[in-house]
Write a protein that holds these residues in place. Sequence first.
Motif, PDB file in Angstrom:
ATOM      1  N   ASP A  12       0.801  -1.222   0.000  1.00  0.00           N
ATOM      2  CA  ASP A  12       0.000   0.000   0.000  1.00  0.00           C
ATOM      3  C   ASP A  12       0.833   1.271   0.000  1.00  0.00           C
ATOM      4  OD1 ASP A  12      -2.259  -1.557  -0.034  1.00  0.00           O
ATOM      5  OD2 ASP A  12      -2.639  -1.398   2.106  1.00  0.00           O
ATOM      6  N   ASP A  13       1.950   1.289   0.718  1.00  0.00           N
ATOM      7  CA  ASP A  13       2.787   2.489   0.747  1.00  0.00           C
ATOM      8  C   ASP A  13       3.347   2.799  -0.641  1.00  0.00           C
ATOM      9  OD1 ASP A  13       2.351   2.845   3.466  1.00  0.00           O
ATOM     10  OD2 ASP A  13       4.217   1.831   4.051  1.00  0.00           O
ATOM     11  N   ALA A  16       0.558   4.187  -2.789  1.00  0.00           N
ATOM     12  CA  ALA A  16       0.256   5.578  -2.438  1.00  0.00           C
ATOM     13  C   ALA A  16       1.270   6.539  -3.057  1.00  0.00           C
ATOM     14  CB  ALA A  16       0.220   5.745  -0.922  1.00  0.00           C
TER      15      ALA A  16
END
Length: 81
Positions: A12-13, A16
């Motif tokens: 997810d990082d 993003a």
Amino acid sequence: MIQLIVSGINGDDDVAKLTEELSNIGSTNQIMVTLGTDSRATVIVTGKASDDEMTEAVKRAGAYSIVDIEREGLEPYHVDK
């Protein structure tokens, strides 16, 4: 519609960071990401962006690289009759 295959995406990082940089390109509308199992992601971008703009955005996001760029032609309602 533009489809990117990006390597080096692990969670997810990473998603993003990548979507933030791609959204900073002025002519993009929507960005959709599907994570793969091999540290690759399929990224769908709607709007307009050159290959150079997308490559620079991916580089700014981190240690990711574009494996492939595919473009789809105009949708039928945009074609002059």
